[in-house]
Design a protein around this motif. Structure first.
Motif, PDB file in Angstrom:
ATOM      1  N   ILE A  84       0.840  -1.200   0.000  1.00 51.50           N
ATOM      2  CA  ILE A  84       0.000   0.000   0.000  1.00 51.50           C
ATOM      3  C   ILE A  84       0.877   1.253   0.000  1.00 51.50           C
ATOM      4  O   ILE A  84       0.618   2.229  -0.715  1.00 51.50           O
ATOM      5  CB  ILE A  84      -0.949  -0.030   1.209  1.00 51.50           C
ATOM      6  CG1 ILE A  84      -1.995  -1.120   1.001  1.00 51.50           C
ATOM      7  CG2 ILE A  84      -1.620   1.317   1.402  1.00 51.50           C
ATOM      8  CD1 ILE A  84      -2.863  -1.362   2.195  1.00 51.50           C
ATOM      9  N   SER A  85       1.970   1.219   0.779  1.00 50.83           N
ATOM     10  CA  SER A  85       2.881   2.359   0.820  1.00 50.83           C
ATOM     11  C   SER A  85       3.527   2.603  -0.543  1.00 50.83           C
ATOM     12  O   SER A  85       3.626   3.738  -1.010  1.00 50.83           O
ATOM     13  CB  SER A  85       3.938   2.096   1.890  1.00 50.83           C
ATOM     14  OG  SER A  85       4.914   3.062   1.867  1.00 50.83           O
ATOM     15  N   HIS A  87       2.329   1.686  -3.426  1.00 45.26           N
ATOM     16  CA  HIS A  87       1.305   2.151  -4.357  1.00 45.26           C
ATOM     17  C   HIS A  87       1.050   3.639  -4.190  1.00 45.26           C
ATOM     18  O   HIS A  87       0.856   4.373  -5.164  1.00 45.26           O
ATOM     19  CB  HIS A  87       0.013   1.369  -4.142  1.00 45.26           C
ATOM     20  CG  HIS A  87      -1.113   1.834  -5.006  1.00 45.26           C
ATOM     21  ND1 HIS A  87      -2.079   2.704  -4.563  1.00 45.26           N
ATOM     22  CD2 HIS A  87      -1.401   1.587  -6.303  1.00 45.26           C
ATOM     23  CE1 HIS A  87      -2.908   2.950  -5.554  1.00 45.26           C
ATOM     24  NE2 HIS A  87      -2.528   2.280  -6.606  1.00 45.26           N
ATOM     25  N   ARG A  88       1.092   4.118  -2.934  1.00 45.45           N
ATOM     26  CA  ARG A  88       0.876   5.546  -2.715  1.00 45.45           C
ATOM     27  C   ARG A  88       2.029   6.355  -3.301  1.00 45.45           C
ATOM     28  O   ARG A  88       1.837   7.452  -3.821  1.00 45.45           O
ATOM     29  CB  ARG A  88       0.768   5.798  -1.212  1.00 45.45           C
ATOM     30  CG  ARG A  88       0.417   7.230  -0.881  1.00 45.45           C
ATOM     31  CD  ARG A  88       0.209   7.388   0.593  1.00 45.45           C
ATOM     32  NE  ARG A  88      -0.909   6.614   1.066  1.00 45.45           N
ATOM     33  CZ  ARG A  88      -0.873   5.832   2.148  1.00 45.45           C
ATOM     34  NH1 ARG A  88       0.236   5.730   2.835  1.00 45.45           N
ATOM     35  NH2 ARG A  88      -1.941   5.175   2.535  1.00 45.45           N
ATOM     36  N   HIS A  89       3.237   5.774  -3.253  1.00 42.10           N
ATOM     37  CA  HIS A  89       4.422   6.500  -3.708  1.00 42.10           C
ATOM     38  C   HIS A  89       4.558   6.453  -5.234  1.00 42.10           C
ATOM     39  O   HIS A  89       4.809   7.466  -5.868  1.00 42.10           O
ATOM     40  CB  HIS A  89       5.652   5.874  -3.055  1.00 42.10           C
ATOM     41  CG  HIS A  89       6.855   6.730  -3.130  1.00 42.10           C
ATOM     42  ND1 HIS A  89       7.026   7.815  -2.298  1.00 42.10           N
ATOM     43  CD2 HIS A  89       7.942   6.679  -3.933  1.00 42.10           C
ATOM     44  CE1 HIS A  89       8.177   8.382  -2.589  1.00 42.10           C
ATOM     45  NE2 HIS A  89       8.744   7.720  -3.576  1.00 42.10           N
TER      46      HIS A  89
ATOM     47  N   ALA B  70      -6.166  -4.920   0.678  1.00 44.59           N
ATOM     48  CA  ALA B  70      -5.011  -4.362  -0.031  1.00 44.59           C
ATOM     49  C   ALA B  70      -5.305  -4.248  -1.520  1.00 44.59           C
ATOM     50  O   ALA B  70      -4.948  -3.251  -2.155  1.00 44.59           O
ATOM     51  CB  ALA B  70      -3.781  -5.235   0.202  1.00 44.59           C
ATOM     52  N   LEU B  73      -7.626  -1.261  -1.977  1.00 43.37           N
ATOM     53  CA  LEU B  73      -6.975   0.020  -1.697  1.00 43.37           C
ATOM     54  C   LEU B  73      -5.987   0.398  -2.788  1.00 43.37           C
ATOM     55  O   LEU B  73      -5.720   1.581  -3.000  1.00 43.37           O
ATOM     56  CB  LEU B  73      -6.248  -0.047  -0.352  1.00 43.37           C
ATOM     57  CG  LEU B  73      -7.133   0.103   0.881  1.00 43.37           C
ATOM     58  CD1 LEU B  73      -6.322  -0.128   2.129  1.00 43.37           C
ATOM     59  CD2 LEU B  73      -7.766   1.464   0.920  1.00 43.37           C
ATOM     60  N   THR B  74      -5.418  -0.590  -3.491  1.00 43.77           N
ATOM     61  CA  THR B  74      -4.432  -0.272  -4.517  1.00 43.77           C
ATOM     62  C   THR B  74      -5.026  -0.340  -5.917  1.00 43.77           C
ATOM     63  O   THR B  74      -4.287  -0.325  -6.888  1.00 43.77           O
ATOM     64  CB  THR B  74      -3.248  -1.240  -4.448  1.00 43.77           C
ATOM     65  OG1 THR B  74      -3.741  -2.565  -4.593  1.00 43.77           O
ATOM     66  CG2 THR B  74      -2.511  -1.128  -3.146  1.00 43.77           C
ATOM     67  N   VAL B 157       4.092   1.861   8.415  1.00 43.20           N
ATOM     68  CA  VAL B 157       4.489   1.794   7.007  1.00 43.20           C
ATOM     69  C   VAL B 157       3.356   2.270   6.102  1.00 43.20           C
ATOM     70  O   VAL B 157       3.572   3.013   5.139  1.00 43.20           O
ATOM     71  CB  VAL B 157       4.917   0.352   6.664  1.00 43.20           C
ATOM     72  CG1 VAL B 157       4.915   0.131   5.168  1.00 43.20           C
ATOM     73  CG2 VAL B 157       6.301   0.076   7.211  1.00 43.20           C
ATOM     74  N   ALA B 158       2.116   1.856   6.420  1.00 49.33           N
ATOM     75  CA  ALA B 158       0.999   2.185   5.547  1.00 49.33           C
ATOM     76  C   ALA B 158       0.362   3.521   5.890  1.00 49.33           C
ATOM     77  O   ALA B 158      -0.553   3.946   5.205  1.00 49.33           O
ATOM     78  CB  ALA B 158      -0.062   1.081   5.625  1.00 49.33           C
TER      79      ALA B 158
END
Lengths: 103, 166
Positions: A84-85, A87-89, B70, B73-74, B157-158
């Motif tokens: 998820i991190s 993907h945000r980046h 996940a 969300l992606t 992290v998220a």
């Protein structure tokens, strides 16, 4: 064929399927799914050896599998948080497009 | 080798195959749940009731839901135009086939030496609980710390970073 050999073959097949998924898919989440399948195949081996081993009342293989399940749950949480991190980046989960170490 | 074992083995392997082969990512997550359920029933077939129900609770109840979250969300449910398999899929397939060949060869070579069917062990949940706080108390505490660290780490992290806070 003994029952243990059957369980070991199923676990080997599941491990190979998970490995193929982890190595061939583009989506990072599908790679994590492949890794989960490999972990589960290892757990099946542990339980099968516990069941057909010489001392099942000692619970060694069973405990190994239970702790392995707990560690796999932690791994899944951190791995999906990382996806998820990323993907945000980078706005993608396609591993073929993630070819830079520097953001 | 009972009929139930073959049924569960086919269910598990089919679920695993569908999980890595299907195009839609959400379908993959659902197929993964089928594979997890098949594994849980295989554990029950092996007289490991506690591990079977732990598998249902942890994997079907938590990990599968986490994977679906996940994916949503992606926006991973959208199938990419240029295929779902990476450019180096042939090498990955060859490696996986090689690993399966070696593992299967090793199992079939040692199959005559493996122990035959034994009487099912009488293990109660009480015995497992006693073992967890007696012989395996140190690993239990380490797993407790690990789960706490993983939970906090996953959230950090998220966590959404505000603009300019770096």
């Amino acid at each position: 064929m003994t029952p243990l050999a059957g369980f070991l073959l199923v676990a080997a097949l599941l491990f190979a399927i998970g490995l193929a998924g982890a190595l061939t898919r583009r989506n990072a989440i599908l790679v994590l799914i492949g890794i989960e399948l490999m972990l589960n195949a290892a757990n099946l081996n542990l339980i099968a050896f516990w069941r057909y081993g010489p001392h099942p009342e000692m619970l060694t293989g069973m405990m190994f599998a239970i702790f392995s399940i707990a560690v796999a749950a932690a791994e899944a949480a951190v791995g999906l948080g990382l996806v998820i991190s990323i993907h945000r980046h980078a706005h993608t989960t396609d591993l073929d497009q993630m070819n830079r170490m520097k953001g | 080798m009972s009929f139930v074992f073959y049924l569960l083995a086919v269910l598990t392997v089919a679920g695993g195959l569908a999980a890595v082969l299907l195009k839609n990512t959400v379908h993959c997550a659902l197929a993964l749940t089928v594979a997890f359920a098949g594994l849980a029933f295989l554990y029950l077939n092996l007289d490991a009731q506690f591990a079977g129900f732990a598998q249902i609770l942890v994997y079907i109840g938590a990990v599968a839901i986490l994977v679906v979250f996940a994916i949503l969300l992606t926006k991973g449910s959208e199938t990419p135009k240029d295929g779902v398999f990476s450019k180096t899929w042939l090498a990955g397939l060859v490696v996986a086939a090689g690993v399966f060949a070696v593992l299967g060869w090793a199992v079939l070579q040692t199959a005559p030496m493996l122990p035959k069917a034994t009487a099912s062990p009488a293990v109660t949940v009480g015995q497992i609980g006693n073992a967890l706080v007696d012989r395996y108390v140190l690993p239990l505490e380490i797993v407790a710390v690990l789960l706490t660290v993983a939970l906090i780490g996953a959230v950090i992290v998220a966590m959404h970073e505000k603009e300019g806070s770096r």
